[in-house]
Design an enzyme around this catalytic site. Structure first.
Site, PDB file in Angstrom:
ATOM      1  N   ARG A  23       2.323 -12.280  -1.508  1.00  0.00           N
ATOM      2  CA  ARG A  23       1.063 -12.576  -0.805  1.00  0.00           C
ATOM      3  C   ARG A  23       0.215 -13.580  -1.565  1.00  0.00           C
ATOM      4  O   ARG A  23       0.360 -13.744  -2.773  1.00  0.00           O
ATOM      5  CB  ARG A  23       0.222 -11.297  -0.688  1.00  0.00           C
ATOM      6  CG  ARG A  23       0.821 -10.213   0.156  1.00  0.00           C
ATOM      7  CD  ARG A  23       0.166 -10.168   1.505  1.00  0.00           C
ATOM      8  NE  ARG A  23       0.782  -9.155   2.351  1.00  0.00           N
ATOM      9  CZ  ARG A  23       0.398  -8.919   3.606  1.00  0.00           C
ATOM     10  NH1 ARG A  23      -0.589  -9.594   4.143  1.00  0.00           N
ATOM     11  NH2 ARG A  23       1.019  -8.019   4.323  1.00  0.00           N
ATOM     12  N   HIS A  52      -8.064  -4.294  14.178  1.00  0.00           N
ATOM     13  CA  HIS A  52      -7.108  -4.906  13.254  1.00  0.00           C
ATOM     14  C   HIS A  52      -6.541  -6.141  13.953  1.00  0.00           C
ATOM     15  O   HIS A  52      -5.550  -6.064  14.679  1.00  0.00           O
ATOM     16  CB  HIS A  52      -5.990  -3.895  12.940  1.00  0.00           C
ATOM     17  CG  HIS A  52      -5.023  -4.375  11.911  1.00  0.00           C
ATOM     18  ND1 HIS A  52      -3.682  -4.081  11.956  1.00  0.00           N
ATOM     19  CD2 HIS A  52      -5.207  -5.107  10.793  1.00  0.00           C
ATOM     20  CE1 HIS A  52      -3.078  -4.622  10.910  1.00  0.00           C
ATOM     21  NE2 HIS A  52      -3.971  -5.252  10.189  1.00  0.00           N
ATOM     22  N   SER A  86       1.744  -5.423  10.847  1.00  0.00           N
ATOM     23  CA  SER A  86       2.078  -6.278   9.708  1.00  0.00           C
ATOM     24  C   SER A  86       3.289  -7.166  10.011  1.00  0.00           C
ATOM     25  O   SER A  86       4.300  -6.688  10.539  1.00  0.00           O
ATOM     26  CB  SER A  86       2.362  -5.398   8.490  1.00  0.00           C
ATOM     27  OG  SER A  86       2.535  -6.206   7.364  1.00  0.00           O
ATOM     28  N   ARG A 140       0.832  -1.188   0.000  1.00  0.00           N
ATOM     29  CA  ARG A 140       0.000   0.000   0.000  1.00  0.00           C
ATOM     30  C   ARG A 140       0.877   1.252   0.000  1.00  0.00           C
ATOM     31  O   ARG A 140       2.045   1.207   0.362  1.00  0.00           O
ATOM     32  CB  ARG A 140      -0.897   0.030   1.239  1.00  0.00           C
ATOM     33  CG  ARG A 140      -2.042  -0.997   1.196  1.00  0.00           C
ATOM     34  CD  ARG A 140      -2.933  -0.883   2.406  1.00  0.00           C
ATOM     35  NE  ARG A 140      -2.128  -0.746   3.613  1.00  0.00           N
ATOM     36  CZ  ARG A 140      -1.904   0.394   4.248  1.00  0.00           C
ATOM     37  NH1 ARG A 140      -2.464   1.516   3.859  1.00  0.00           N
ATOM     38  NH2 ARG A 140      -1.134   0.409   5.310  1.00  0.00           N
ATOM     39  N   ASP A 189      -7.805 -10.771   9.719  1.00  0.00           N
ATOM     40  CA  ASP A 189      -7.256  -9.408   9.719  1.00  0.00           C
ATOM     41  C   ASP A 189      -8.164  -8.301  10.259  1.00  0.00           C
ATOM     42  O   ASP A 189      -7.659  -7.319  10.777  1.00  0.00           O
ATOM     43  CB  ASP A 189      -6.835  -9.043   8.294  1.00  0.00           C
ATOM     44  CG  ASP A 189      -5.827  -7.915   8.231  1.00  0.00           C
ATOM     45  OD1 ASP A 189      -4.796  -7.991   8.931  1.00  0.00           O
ATOM     46  OD2 ASP A 189      -6.062  -6.940   7.492  1.00  0.00           O
ATOM     47  N   LYS A 248      -8.068  -2.662   2.354  1.00  0.00           N
ATOM     48  CA  LYS A 248      -7.823  -1.779   3.488  1.00  0.00           C
ATOM     49  C   LYS A 248      -8.651  -0.493   3.373  1.00  0.00           C
ATOM     50  O   LYS A 248      -8.918   0.171   4.380  1.00  0.00           O
ATOM     51  CB  LYS A 248      -6.325  -1.484   3.635  1.00  0.00           C
ATOM     52  CG  LYS A 248      -5.544  -2.671   4.274  1.00  0.00           C
ATOM     53  CD  LYS A 248      -5.984  -2.943   5.685  1.00  0.00           C
ATOM     54  CE  LYS A 248      -5.143  -3.828   6.590  1.00  0.00           C
ATOM     55  NZ  LYS A 248      -4.432  -4.968   6.191  1.00  0.00           N
ATOM     56  N   LYS A 294      -0.470 -12.444  12.743  1.00  0.00           N
ATOM     57  CA  LYS A 294      -1.928 -12.573  12.861  1.00  0.00           C
ATOM     58  C   LYS A 294      -2.458 -13.711  11.989  1.00  0.00           C
ATOM     59  O   LYS A 294      -3.160 -14.603  12.462  1.00  0.00           O
ATOM     60  CB  LYS A 294      -2.642 -11.274  12.437  1.00  0.00           C
ATOM     61  CG  LYS A 294      -2.410 -10.106  13.359  1.00  0.00           C
ATOM     62  CD  LYS A 294      -3.200  -8.878  12.916  1.00  0.00           C
ATOM     63  CE  LYS A 294      -2.834  -8.346  11.541  1.00  0.00           C
ATOM     64  NZ  LYS A 294      -1.437  -7.945  11.385  1.00  0.00           N
ATOM     65  N   THR A 295      -2.098 -13.666  10.716  1.00  0.00           N
ATOM     66  CA  THR A 295      -2.615 -14.666   9.782  1.00  0.00           C
ATOM     67  C   THR A 295      -2.052 -16.044  10.106  1.00  0.00           C
ATOM     68  O   THR A 295      -2.780 -17.038  10.195  1.00  0.00           O
ATOM     69  CB  THR A 295      -2.276 -14.258   8.332  1.00  0.00           C
ATOM     70  OG1 THR A 295      -2.874 -12.989   8.083  1.00  0.00           O
ATOM     71  CG2 THR A 295      -2.797 -15.270   7.329  1.00  0.00           C
TER      72      THR A 295
HETATM   73  P1  ATP Z   1      -0.370  -8.444   7.845  1.00  0.00           P
HETATM   74  O1  ATP Z   1      -1.090  -7.461   8.749  1.00  0.00           O
HETATM   75  O2  ATP Z   1       0.580  -7.738   6.926  1.00  0.00           O
HETATM   76  O3  ATP Z   1      -1.297  -9.366   7.143  1.00  0.00           O
HETATM   77  P2  ATP Z   1       0.277 -10.584   9.755  1.00  0.00           P
HETATM   78  O4  ATP Z   1       0.296 -10.121  11.178  1.00  0.00           O
HETATM   79  O5  ATP Z   1      -0.920 -11.331   9.310  1.00  0.00           O
HETATM   80  O6  ATP Z   1       0.610  -9.324   8.794  1.00  0.00           O
HETATM   81  P3  ATP Z   1       1.694 -12.923   8.971  1.00  0.00           P
HETATM   82  O7  ATP Z   1       1.199 -12.954   7.561  1.00  0.00           O
HETATM   83  O8  ATP Z   1       1.101 -13.921   9.900  1.00  0.00           O
HETATM   84  O9  ATP Z   1       1.576 -11.455   9.572  1.00  0.00           O
HETATM   85  O10 ATP Z   1       3.260 -13.027   8.898  1.00  0.00           O
HETATM   86  C1  ATP Z   1       4.112 -13.552   9.887  1.00  0.00           C
HETATM   87  C2  ATP Z   1       5.346 -14.065   9.171  1.00  0.00           C
HETATM   88  O11 ATP Z   1       6.377 -14.350  10.090  1.00  0.00           O
HETATM   89  C3  ATP Z   1       5.040 -15.336   8.422  1.00  0.00           C
HETATM   90  O12 ATP Z   1       5.764 -15.315   7.216  1.00  0.00           O
HETATM   91  C4  ATP Z   1       5.581 -16.426   9.378  1.00  0.00           C
HETATM   92  O13 ATP Z   1       5.990 -17.574   8.697  1.00  0.00           O
HETATM   93  C5  ATP Z   1       6.796 -15.714   9.981  1.00  0.00           C
HETATM   94  N1  ATP Z   1       7.192 -16.181  11.316  1.00  0.00           N
HETATM   95  C6  ATP Z   1       8.411 -16.599  11.653  1.00  0.00           C
HETATM   96  N2  ATP Z   1       8.483 -16.931  12.950  1.00  0.00           N
HETATM   97  C7  ATP Z   1       7.272 -16.687  13.487  1.00  0.00           C
HETATM   98  C8  ATP Z   1       6.727 -16.843  14.798  1.00  0.00           C
HETATM   99  N3  ATP Z   1       7.457 -17.276  15.819  1.00  0.00           N
HETATM  100  N4  ATP Z   1       5.421 -16.518  14.967  1.00  0.00           N
HETATM  101  C9  ATP Z   1       4.683 -16.039  13.948  1.00  0.00           C
HETATM  102  N5  ATP Z   1       5.150 -15.880  12.686  1.00  0.00           N
HETATM  103  C10 ATP Z   1       6.439 -16.213  12.451  1.00  0.00           C
HETATM  104 MN    MN Z   2      -2.306 -11.004   7.794  1.00  0.00          MN
END
Ligand code: ATP
Ligand code: MN
Length: 537
Positions: A324, A222, A240, A61, A259, A202, A244-245
């Site tokens: 993504r 969020h 980010s 973004r 999300d 978003k 979360k995901t």
């Molecule tokens: P966004 O808001 O951008 O969608 P998000 O909070 O959903 O971000 P994720 O997509 O879950 O973030 O990304 C976390 C990344 O970190 C993933 O690529 C995951 O494989 C990696 N990772 C590595 N170690 C860890 C850990 N201990 N816990 C969570 N994620 C981890």
């Molecule tokens: Mn996410």
């Protein structure tokens, strides 16, 4: 059967100024959209069946080009500034007309969709795209009305998304040729000059973050959310990349959403109908649910194939690190339907602390929960070109300030009220570094983080004894099933303890600096949640 023969034209777009489009393809099926995308040269098929597309110049973004129209409705309500940049309403109308004219003689993909999987909060949407893959993105990411609902679908918001259209900043009042502009009176979002479809998702999230707290007295968040077999809901806040995901996709729990959610007096509900997961270094062993969700109907963005194959090379960062996938939530086998469950029993604040200071898991009291919610801390790893670089702190109020049209204290007040009303355990989880800061330590192992969250959810952490962190004041369990005890107190994982202490004081002082701007809001109770020591001794 010929190309797009299953198109349905249900009405025209003259209401938003679009006339003489050569063809309007309405609510095409995913299969038809994949076919359109390929024939249009927008993407190719990967060996797993996913549609692989590039988003072009923008692979994320562009927050500086996201505007809100300042008018009678919003002038005194929106929190104007770097996040919510005002836009002139006459300029908006002019730009909308210009975009509509630009669409003459073009093939358009229109989708009727919804946001908010709750009867009292549903927002009807209509999205007009020039690119078929973006229309598929909207099919995957928004809620999908059934045939009956489609017959009575009156959009409250219409999104016009034309990546090929570039604004002229001097004439149109934008900063650059690309823009995303929200008009709350008209119920319209204009997006141009960028092919990053995350702007669409978003954009609607920002709208929900206006409508729910402002007009429906309901908290929007969020966060991701899932629910256990006993009906116990958990929500995961985090900026980010904090997990979360990743962490909400849990084979033992039903996925509510990944999300964006609302929290009413009796439920947590998803705004979306799909997931938008990071795929950099994705591996089936670590994230089987997400891996298996990438199949026909899913989109992968900005990835590359292994040479000479159609197999996606998830390690490739050639285009961006922010690769993504977007898939409908039903690609996750244990997603709940509808995307809704009870109010949360557990709340996790996820932070990827690249300083290696924050404990891997700790329990927060109410003051600390409020303090950390308002702070919204994570750390980014700065320029990684050569050698070790110092991580940078990021504080984003409510773990999502970039998407909040109202002042963060509005959301914080609502969150605080929930904390008062409900029995909820709040946990701070560091998915970032252990054993030292970035460059010295390593990222927390995902299986450990998963084990800590599982132990919090199934009550096993209630049985543990706790040690209070001397600086952050949070309670760290001394043991946790499936996790080596020595990593639970981060100080133990650092070779030089005095370096840990210095870094912890350093981070604590950053929290305190950041919090100064909320001084007016900060009650004695909330300030009691601040790190205990201000200055290095
Ligand atoms: P966004 O808001 O951008 O969608 P998000 O909070 O959903 O971000 P994720 O997509 O879950 O973030 O990304 C976390 C990344 O970190 C993933 O690529 C995951 O494989 C990696 N990772 C590595 N170690 C860890 C850990 N201990 N816990 C969570 N994620 C981890
Ligand atoms: Mn996410």
């Amino acid at each position: 059967m010929k190309r797009s023969e299953d198109k349905q034209i249900t009405s025209d777009l003259t209401g938003i100024g679009i006339r003489e489009a050569t063809e309007i393809l309405w609510n095409l099926s995913p299969a038809a959209l994949v076919e359109e995308a390929i024939l249009n040269g927008e993407g190719v098929l990967a060996s797993n069946g996913a549609l692989m597309c590039d988003t072009g110049q923008f692979t994320g973004r562009s927050p500086k080009d996201r505007f809100i129209v300042k008018d009678a409705k919003t002038a005194d309500i929106v929190w104007w500034g770097d996040i919510n940049i005002p836009f002139d309403s006459a300029k908006f109308d002019q730009l909308q007309q210009k975009m509509a004219d630009y669409l003459k003689g073009r093939r358009l993909y229109v989708r009727d969709a919804c946001a908010g999987d709750h009867p009292d909060y549903r927002l009807n949407l209509r999205i007009v795209n020039t690119q078929a893959w973006q229309n598929l993105f909207c099919h995957n990411m928004f809620l999908r009305p059934n045939q009956e609902e489609l017959l009575n679908h009156t959009p409250a918001f219409t999104i016009l998304c034309v990546p090929e259209f570039k604004a002229d900043p001097a004439v149109d009042g934008t900063r650059q040729p690309n823009f995303a502009i929200i008009n709350l009176i008209k119920g319209m979002i204009l997006i141009g000059g960028t092919g990053y479809a995350g702007e669409i998702k978003k954009g609607i999230f920002s709208v929900m973050n206006y409508i729910l707290p402002q007009e429906k007295n309901t908290l929007s968040m969020h966060c991701s959310a899932n629910v256990g077999q006993q009906g116990d809901t958990a929500i995961f806040f985090g900026l980010s990349g904090t997990g979360k995901t990743t962490l909400s996709a849990d084979p033992d729990r039903g996925l509510i959403g990944d999300d964006e959610h609302g929290w009413t007096s009796d439920s947590v509900f998803n705004f979306e109908g799909g997931c938008y997961a990071k795929v950099i270094d994705l591996a089936r062993e670590k994230e089987p649910e997400i891996w298996d969700a990438i199949r026909f109907g899913a989109i992968v963005e900005n990835t590359r194939f292994e040479a000479g194959t159609r197999k996606i090379d998830f390690t490739n960062k050639e285009v961006t690190e922010n690769t993504r996938t977007a898939y409908p939530i039903f690609h996750i086998p244990n997603a709940v339907e509808p995307s809704r469950a009870g109010t949360p029993e557990n709340i996790f604040f996820l932070t990827a602390d690249a300083f290696g200071v924050i404990p891997p898991i700790s329990r927060l009291n109410k003051s600390q929960a409020m303090y950390h919610f308002i702070s919204g801390y994570t750390a980014k790893v700065a320029g990684t070109e050569m050698g070790v670089t110092e991580p940078v702190t990021t504080f984003s109020a409510c773990f999502g300030a970039a998407f909040l049209p109202l002042h963060p204290t509005k959301y914080a007040e609502m969150f605080g009220y929930k904390m008062e009303q409900e029995q909820v355990s709040v946990w701070l989880v560091n998915t970032g570094w252990t054993g030292g800061p970035y460059g010295v330590g390593t990222r927390m192992k995902l299986p450990y983080t998963r084990a800590m969250i599982t132990a919090a959810l199934n009550g096993r952490l209630e049985e543990a004894t706790y040690t209070r962190h001397p600086i952050f004041g949070v309670d760290m369990p001394d043991s946790c099933p499936g996790v080596p005890s020595e990593i639970l107190n981060p100080r133990n994982t650092w070779q030089k303890k005095e370096e840990y202490d210095a870094k912890a004081f350093h981070l604590a002082s950053k929290f305190i600096d950041n919090f100064r701007k909320y001084a007016a809001f900060a009650s004695v109770e909330i300030l009691a949640g601040a790190p205990l020591v201000e200055e290095p001794v």
